[in-house]
Write a protein that holds these residues in place. Structure first.
Motif, PDB file in Angstrom:
ATOM      1  N   ASP A  70       5.037   8.345   7.410  1.00  0.00           N
ATOM      2  CA  ASP A  70       6.067   7.645   6.643  1.00  0.00           C
ATOM      3  C   ASP A  70       5.530   6.341   6.056  1.00  0.00           C
ATOM      4  O   ASP A  70       5.806   5.997   4.894  1.00  0.00           O
ATOM      5  CB  ASP A  70       7.293   7.361   7.520  1.00  0.00           C
ATOM      6  CG  ASP A  70       8.060   8.626   7.875  1.00  0.00           C
ATOM      7  OD1 ASP A  70       7.809   9.672   7.249  1.00  0.00           O
ATOM      8  OD2 ASP A  70       8.907   8.570   8.795  1.00  0.00           O
ATOM      9  N   GLY A  71       4.780   5.591   6.859  1.00  0.00           N
ATOM     10  CA  GLY A  71       4.231   4.332   6.383  1.00  0.00           C
ATOM     11  C   GLY A  71       3.218   4.529   5.258  1.00  0.00           C
ATOM     12  O   GLY A  71       3.218   3.789   4.265  1.00  0.00           O
TER      13      GLY A  71
ATOM     14  N   GLU B 192       5.096   5.329   2.125  1.00  0.00           N
ATOM     15  CA  GLU B 192       5.776   4.149   1.584  1.00  0.00           C
ATOM     16  C   GLU B 192       4.805   3.262   0.812  1.00  0.00           C
ATOM     17  O   GLU B 192       5.149   2.737  -0.262  1.00  0.00           O
ATOM     18  CB  GLU B 192       6.402   3.346   2.724  1.00  0.00           C
ATOM     19  CG  GLU B 192       7.087   2.065   2.268  1.00  0.00           C
ATOM     20  CD  GLU B 192       7.609   1.237   3.428  1.00  0.00           C
ATOM     21  OE1 GLU B 192       8.045   0.099   3.170  1.00  0.00           O
ATOM     22  OE2 GLU B 192       7.563   1.721   4.583  1.00  0.00           O
TER      23      GLU B 192
ATOM     24  N   GLU C 136       1.986   4.248  -0.483  1.00  0.00           N
ATOM     25  CA  GLU C 136       1.254   5.088  -1.449  1.00  0.00           C
ATOM     26  C   GLU C 136      -0.250   5.043  -1.193  1.00  0.00           C
ATOM     27  O   GLU C 136      -1.066   4.816  -2.100  1.00  0.00           O
ATOM     28  CB  GLU C 136       1.583   4.660  -2.880  1.00  0.00           C
ATOM     29  CG  GLU C 136       3.066   4.798  -3.217  1.00  0.00           C
ATOM     30  CD  GLU C 136       3.372   4.386  -4.650  1.00  0.00           C
ATOM     31  OE1 GLU C 136       2.519   3.722  -5.272  1.00  0.00           O
ATOM     32  OE2 GLU C 136       4.454   4.730  -5.152  1.00  0.00           O
TER      33      GLU C 136
END
Length: 452
Positions: free
Chosen positions: A160-161, A164, A166
């Protein structure tokens, strides 16, 4: 680069050449590159010797003599936050106290043209690599792996990080021999696979970690390898940056080889040994990452800065399982240098020979820093001029009798010839030729002579 920039770079190069040559400081190309990098960012380079330099006038301070306790305190209090301290003879334990007052930024290993370990540090990281010094779209690939038995949710926060921010990534489940546990050899095999698959610098992050911000600091520093030392001495493999260099590839290869040979030893110690081996053979440019890249969960929400948050207890108990293991290396690693039982420098000759020689330098705790540095240079020069038929030289700096005994034991187990010297002794030009023509493997030649 504009003509003005080129002229400024030439002027800086000339000034550094003059400063180093007039003070008898030998640096290899990697060390000079780092010194130039620091000067371009922080300002003029000055020499601190017997308190002769007003350090506040300089952005980079070279320290060639180990200061006493009070002198080290005075030097520390005089430093600006936006400066760096460089110790060109960082292998000398006499500098350990000064280093303990500062934050470790990096270490660069020795080579024949610069046979010393260069250490650099300062007050804090933000002055060295400000946030605007690297764009978020700079080439970087984060890689991670985890046992397939853990399930996909194990790496969810990391994925997820990365999405986020990219950041290009490969976060992959792998089959492991021990179910939910991943061995060091399996991890290093995965990183090697990623190294050959991609062309960007790699940042390995443990799969159960969480990103608080883009992990761009290693890119800003243009180093070979970056990692964190927990409690300033125990190397952690939870966050590991590898630049696209021959030295970084050698570290990875050595780590995998040692991990495959010793599968029951924990990965941080194996990485430590690979670092020591690689740094002795190549001018490995190492950056010691701040705690923000190895933050335990308790740091989140506190005033402490975080970049990569790991699922580990704050006491580091999941790193080394034996709290007393490798006590002998702790002082050296806290000072970011090789220990007395490691080879500080390993040189190969042009002779195709399996015969090797170990030089043990004793009495370094009672020797002058310049005297010790000159002796190291004399040994390496003599070997380069006449290797005596030996294919390899290993030089170990041993401050204590226990270190001398351990170094001799290691040399004998490898069937090396052994020479024992003191820094203040004059060495004959044909030292290695003479030793090579007498004695057997494992025998010790103790250089005779009294301190003048």
């Amino acid at each position: 680069m504009t003509s003005a920039d080129m002229a400024q770079a030439d002027s800086l190069r000339t000034d550094l050449d003059h400063l180093l040559s007039t003070n008898g400081i030998r640096m290899n190309a990697a060390q000079r590159r780092r010194l130039t990098w620091l000067a371009q960012r922080l300002g003029p380079v000055g020499l601190h010797q017997d308190g002769s330099t007003l350090v506040r006038d300089n952005g980079v301070i070279i320290v060639v003599e180990p200061p006493s306790g009070p002198a080290a305190e005075t030097l520390y209090r005089s430093l600006r936050a936006d400066c760096a301290v460089v110790v060109p003879f960082g292998e000398n334990p006499a500098f350990d106290f000064l280093k303990s007052k500062l934050t470790d930024f990096g270490t660069i290993g020795p080579s024949l043209d610069g046979p010393h370990e260069m250490w650099w540090g300062g007050i804090n990281w933000r002055a060295i690599a400000p946030d605007d010094d690297c764009q978020a779209d700079a080439p970087l690939r984060v890689v991670s792996c985890y046992p397939r038995a853990r399930g996909d949710d194990f790496a969810r926060r990391l994925r997820d990080g990365l999405a986020e921010f990219e950041i290009a990534c490969d976060v992959t489940p792998i089959d492991t021999a021990d179910g939910e546990r991943m061995g060091a050899a399996e991890k290093t095999a995965f990183i090697q696979k990623m190294w050959h698959k991609h062309r960007e610098p790699l940042l390995f992050v443990e799969a159960d970690a969480m990103l608080s911000e883009p992990p761009l600091l290693p890119l800003r520093l243009d180093c070979d390898v970056a990692l964190h030392k927990w409690n300033r001495w125990e190397m952690s493999a939870r966050t590991l940056y590898l630049g696209r260099s021959t030295a970084a590839e050698a570290l990875l290869r050595n780590w995998h080889h040692i991990a495959s040979a010793y599968p029951t030893v924990w990965e941080g110690y194996l990485l430590d040994q690979a670092w020591s081996l690689t740094s002795s053979q190549l001018p490995l440019d190492t950056v010691w990452l701040p705690r923000s890249y190895h933050a335990p969960a308790e740091d989140v929400g506190t005033p402490r800065h975080t970049t990569i948050v790991h699922s580990l207890p704050a006491d580091g108990s999941d790193l080394g399982p034996d709290g007393e293991f490798a006590v002998a290396m702790r002082a050296a690693r806290r000072a970011s240098r090789s220990g007395g039982r490691d080879a500080m420098i390993v040189l190969n000759s042009e002779i195709a020979s399996d015969d090797a020689i170990t030089v043990i330098m004793r009495d370094i705790a009672t020797s002058d820093a310049r005297e010790m540095a000159d002796s190291i240079e004399a040994v390496t020069r003599a070997f380069a001029a006449d290797c005596g038929g030996f294919g390899r030289l290993e030089l170990a700096l041993c401050p204590w009798q226990d270190d001398i005994r351990a170094a001799k034991s290691a040399a004998r187990s490898a069937n090396n010839r052994i020479i024992e010297i003191a820094p203040w002794q004059a060495l004959p030009a044909d030292l290695f030729r003479t030793v090579g023509q007498s004695g057997d493997a494992g025998s010790v030649v103790v250089m005779a002579g009294q301190r003048g």
